[in-house]
Design a protein around this motif. Sequence first.
Motif, PDB file in Angstrom:
ATOM      1  N   GLY A 164       0.831  -1.202   0.000  1.00  0.00           N
ATOM      2  CA  GLY A 164       0.000   0.000   0.000  1.00  0.00           C
ATOM      3  C   GLY A 164       0.864   1.249   0.000  1.00  0.00           C
ATOM      4  O   GLY A 164       1.968   1.259   0.553  1.00  0.00           O
ATOM      5  N   ALA A 165       0.368   2.298  -0.640  1.00  0.00           N
ATOM      6  CA  ALA A 165       1.121   3.549  -0.696  1.00  0.00           C
ATOM      7  C   ALA A 165       0.156   4.732  -0.730  1.00  0.00           C
ATOM      8  O   ALA A 165      -1.028   4.567  -1.030  1.00  0.00           O
ATOM      9  N   ILE A 166       0.682   5.894  -0.400  1.00  0.00           N
ATOM     10  CA  ILE A 166      -0.133   7.116  -0.395  1.00  0.00           C
ATOM     11  C   ILE A 166       0.605   8.207  -1.162  1.00  0.00           C
ATOM     12  O   ILE A 166       1.804   8.413  -0.965  1.00  0.00           O
ATOM     13  N   LEU A 167      -0.136   8.869  -2.044  1.00  0.00           N
ATOM     14  CA  LEU A 167       0.442   9.998  -2.779  1.00  0.00           C
ATOM     15  C   LEU A 167      -0.131  11.292  -2.219  1.00  0.00           C
ATOM     16  O   LEU A 167      -1.333  11.380  -1.988  1.00  0.00           O
ATOM     17  N   THR A 168       0.728  12.277  -2.018  1.00  0.00           N
ATOM     18  CA  THR A 168       0.208  13.594  -1.656  1.00  0.00           C
ATOM     19  C   THR A 168       0.126  14.432  -2.911  1.00  0.00           C
ATOM     20  O   THR A 168       1.121  14.662  -3.593  1.00  0.00           O
ATOM     21  N   ARG A 169      -1.100  14.844  -3.201  1.00  0.00           N
ATOM     22  CA  ARG A 169      -1.346  15.575  -4.442  1.00  0.00           C
ATOM     23  C   ARG A 169      -1.585  17.037  -4.120  1.00  0.00           C
ATOM     24  O   ARG A 169      -2.276  17.371  -3.152  1.00  0.00           O
ATOM     25  N   VAL A 170      -1.017  17.901  -4.934  1.00  0.00           N
ATOM     26  CA  VAL A 170      -1.194  19.339  -4.765  1.00  0.00           C
ATOM     27  C   VAL A 170      -1.908  19.862  -6.004  1.00  0.00           C
ATOM     28  O   VAL A 170      -1.493  19.563  -7.123  1.00  0.00           O
ATOM     29  N   ALA A 171      -2.984  20.614  -5.801  1.00  0.00           N
ATOM     30  CA  ALA A 171      -3.749  21.097  -6.957  1.00  0.00           C
ATOM     31  C   ALA A 171      -4.253  22.507  -6.698  1.00  0.00           C
ATOM     32  O   ALA A 171      -4.416  22.915  -5.537  1.00  0.00           O
ATOM     33  N   SER A 172      -4.534  23.233  -7.774  1.00  0.00           N
ATOM     34  CA  SER A 172      -5.132  24.562  -7.616  1.00  0.00           C
ATOM     35  C   SER A 172      -6.467  24.438  -6.913  1.00  0.00           C
ATOM     36  O   SER A 172      -6.883  25.321  -6.184  1.00  0.00           O
ATOM     37  N   SER A 173      -7.164  23.337  -7.200  1.00  0.00           N
ATOM     38  CA  SER A 173      -8.301  22.888  -6.397  1.00  0.00           C
ATOM     39  C   SER A 173      -8.646  21.513  -6.945  1.00  0.00           C
ATOM     40  O   SER A 173      -8.155  21.117  -7.996  1.00  0.00           O
ATOM     41  N   HIS A 174      -9.480  20.785  -6.214  1.00  0.00           N
ATOM     42  CA  HIS A 174      -9.900  19.478  -6.705  1.00  0.00           C
ATOM     43  C   HIS A 174     -11.337  19.516  -7.208  1.00  0.00           C
ATOM     44  O   HIS A 174     -11.982  18.478  -7.323  1.00  0.00           O
ATOM     45  N   ILE A 175     -11.808  20.720  -7.515  1.00  0.00           N
ATOM     46  CA  ILE A 175     -13.203  20.844  -7.967  1.00  0.00           C
ATOM     47  C   ILE A 175     -13.297  20.413  -9.427  1.00  0.00           C
ATOM     48  O   ILE A 175     -12.500  20.835 -10.267  1.00  0.00           O
ATOM     49  N   ARG A 176     -14.232  19.548  -9.676  1.00  0.00           N
ATOM     50  CA  ARG A 176     -14.369  18.932 -10.996  1.00  0.00           C
ATOM     51  C   ARG A 176     -15.712  19.312 -11.610  1.00  0.00           C
ATOM     52  O   ARG A 176     -16.595  19.810 -10.908  1.00  0.00           O
ATOM     53  N   ILE A 177     -15.881  18.972 -12.892  1.00  0.00           N
ATOM     54  CA  ILE A 177     -17.199  19.169 -13.502  1.00  0.00           C
ATOM     55  C   ILE A 177     -18.225  18.412 -12.660  1.00  0.00           C
ATOM     56  O   ILE A 177     -19.338  18.876 -12.420  1.00  0.00           O
ATOM     57  N   GLY A 178     -17.820  17.249 -12.177  1.00  0.00           N
ATOM     58  CA  GLY A 178     -18.718  16.408 -11.386  1.00  0.00           C
ATOM     59  C   GLY A 178     -19.270  17.073 -10.127  1.00  0.00           C
ATOM     60  O   GLY A 178     -20.358  16.721  -9.676  1.00  0.00           O
ATOM     61  N   ASN A 179     -18.546  18.041  -9.543  1.00  0.00           N
ATOM     62  CA  ASN A 179     -19.085  18.743  -8.359  1.00  0.00           C
ATOM     63  C   ASN A 179     -20.340  19.523  -8.743  1.00  0.00           C
ATOM     64  O   ASN A 179     -21.310  19.573  -7.992  1.00  0.00           O
ATOM     65  N   PHE A 180     -20.311  20.129  -9.939  1.00  0.00           N
ATOM     66  CA  PHE A 180     -21.493  20.862 -10.411  1.00  0.00           C
ATOM     67  C   PHE A 180     -22.617  19.888 -10.766  1.00  0.00           C
ATOM     68  O   PHE A 180     -23.781  20.138 -10.473  1.00  0.00           O
ATOM     69  N   GLU A 181     -22.246  18.790 -11.398  1.00  0.00           N
ATOM     70  CA  GLU A 181     -23.278  17.821 -11.809  1.00  0.00           C
ATOM     71  C   GLU A 181     -24.021  17.253 -10.591  1.00  0.00           C
ATOM     72  O   GLU A 181     -25.199  16.933 -10.668  1.00  0.00           O
ATOM     73  N   TYR A 182     -23.292  17.118  -9.493  1.00  0.00           N
ATOM     74  CA  TYR A 182     -23.899  16.550  -8.281  1.00  0.00           C
ATOM     75  C   TYR A 182     -25.100  17.394  -7.836  1.00  0.00           C
ATOM     76  O   TYR A 182     -26.189  16.880  -7.591  1.00  0.00           O
ATOM     77  N   PHE A 183     -24.883  18.711  -7.765  1.00  0.00           N
ATOM     78  CA  PHE A 183     -25.971  19.579  -7.297  1.00  0.00           C
ATOM     79  C   PHE A 183     -27.033  19.771  -8.373  1.00  0.00           C
ATOM     80  O   PHE A 183     -28.217  19.915  -8.059  1.00  0.00           O
ATOM     81  N   ALA A 184     -26.614  19.769  -9.646  1.00  0.00           N
ATOM     82  CA  ALA A 184     -27.589  19.939 -10.729  1.00  0.00           C
ATOM     83  C   ALA A 184     -28.578  18.775 -10.715  1.00  0.00           C
ATOM     84  O   ALA A 184     -29.781  18.964 -10.877  1.00  0.00           O
ATOM     85  N   ALA A 185     -28.061  17.565 -10.474  1.00  0.00           N
ATOM     86  CA  ALA A 185     -28.927  16.384 -10.473  1.00  0.00           C
ATOM     87  C   ALA A 185     -29.925  16.427  -9.323  1.00  0.00           C
ATOM     88  O   ALA A 185     -30.980  15.809  -9.371  1.00  0.00           O
ATOM     89  N   LYS A 186     -29.574  17.184  -8.298  1.00  0.00           N
ATOM     90  CA  LYS A 186     -30.489  17.319  -7.148  1.00  0.00           C
ATOM     91  C   LYS A 186     -31.392  18.537  -7.301  1.00  0.00           C
ATOM     92  O   LYS A 186     -32.123  18.886  -6.363  1.00  0.00           O
ATOM     93  N   ASP A 187     -31.288  19.223  -8.441  1.00  0.00           N
ATOM     94  CA  ASP A 187     -32.035  20.476  -8.666  1.00  0.00           C
ATOM     95  C   ASP A 187     -31.765  21.492  -7.574  1.00  0.00           C
ATOM     96  O   ASP A 187     -32.655  22.250  -7.177  1.00  0.00           O
TER      97      ASP A 187
END
Length: 491
Positions: A164-187
């Motif tokens: 087992g291993a762990i990677l530390t990832r650095v990003a400008s953010s982890h917000i994806r198209i999918g974050n928007f789709e999640y709330f859109a699907a819930k109206d």
Amino acid sequence: MLNFNNTFVTLPEYFYQEVNPTKVTNPSLIKFNYKLAEELGLYDSRLEDITNIFSGNIICPGSQPIAQVYAGHQFGHFVPRLGDGRAILLGEVFDSNGYRKDIQLKGSGRTPYSRGGDGRAWLGPVIREYIISEFMHNLAVPTTRSLAAVLTGEDIYRQEALPGAILTRVASSHIRIGNFEYFAAKDDTEALKLLADYVIDRHYPLIKNDTNPYLSLLGQVLKKQSLLVAKWMSIGFIHGVMNTDNMSISGETIDYGPCAFMDYYDQNMVFSSIDNYGRYAYNNQPKICQWNLSCLAEALLPIIDSNKDHSIELCTEALNSFNQDFKSNFYRLMIGKIGLDGELLEDFMLVQDLLDLMQKYKADFTLTFRYLSKIVDENNDLSSFLKLFDEEANTSSELNLWLSKWRLRLKSHNLDLSKISHRMDLINPAFIPRNHKIEEMIEKAHLNNDYSLMNDFLEIMENPFQEQDIFRKYFFAPENKALNYVTFCGT
Ligand code: AMP
Ligand code: MG
């Protein structure tokens, strides 16, 4: 210590769930990116602290670990709730340029979104992501970065027991198209607005006062993504799993799973073992990117305009600009790769003719462009260049014909040929992390605890535009072009 300053947790609690990494028994550090750490304000930490922090055994003061919720279209099918199943966001820090960065552990145990998964990662994909993401960064491709790789000291179980291993990832953010789709699907229009405002503040503050900031947001993501995919393709990169949950709103390459660089050029190349229909093939990437952006547009519809038809009209117009945007980015990059600096269709036709020949005679993508710089002068020896193509190419006049057309066009630039050649060498990498070497690197690390190949690659990537003799063995593709390389999802 990292100086956390967290903003995502100020959003309502239904955007995420608080969850701590699961402690591991015997962590050991594989690699730490000291240069990146410094940029993030992390100096002078002791090895033991680094190992404990980036294995999730110690939570730093100021860190507020969470898993984010998102949805996504996976291979075209909508999944209403995915979320971080094996990733935990420790928090945000400012880098030395004042940019906000997410620090995330990947493989640090189960979260409320893990479903059947164990929340873990094994050494292989962790090494792959570390090397490939850092390589991408050094090739000036927007990407998440890798700060640390740690062995957990525990086995995880796939078809067999694996470290087992762990990677530390650095990003400008982890917000994806999918974050928007999640709330859109819930109206949930309220949540969509909150998320969009958050993203605009964090990534696109300049559009905040636009007449329709949410429409501008779509336009901004489209611009970033059209450039990103063009950059991928200009270095022969195939992401492999461009699902909408793997497409970042900030325009960085994210979620290195079954990705790979091609050796010989084939526009239909697919590496991923699960991509049976070539949905994410090399040449399909722009089309899929546009399709993903249409998912983002659909999610944003209710906040772009209260009149749905009008909203659709506005989004369609924005989405229609993708093709032109992508093409001009791709043409510019590819024209530069052959030493020209025009942006003419005529110049791109020259690129296209070369790609056709590379396809027909299975030429190595990286080295074809690299070796072109050595033959800008017609008096130079062609043999190394020709060797990249299948033998039949030598008996045909096509390549020579192409070379004469190309040289004629180069001459029209009225530049010193050595200058052109030098410029090309700064654009066309000599080295890429070739698949067979990545596999060897993982095998050696896994079976012999030998990280020498990984260390070599880390050194090469300091300057992938320099041909270094000591690293000659990493330069070429395997002789056998019939070897079909297959990548597996990074679980
Ligand atoms: P990916 O294909 O890596 O982007 O992952 C798709 C989804 O599966 C995401 O929600 C991941 O968090 C989740 N996932 C992948 N691997 C695991 C795992 N080993 N345990 C739990 N969730 C996982
Ligand atoms: Mg993913």
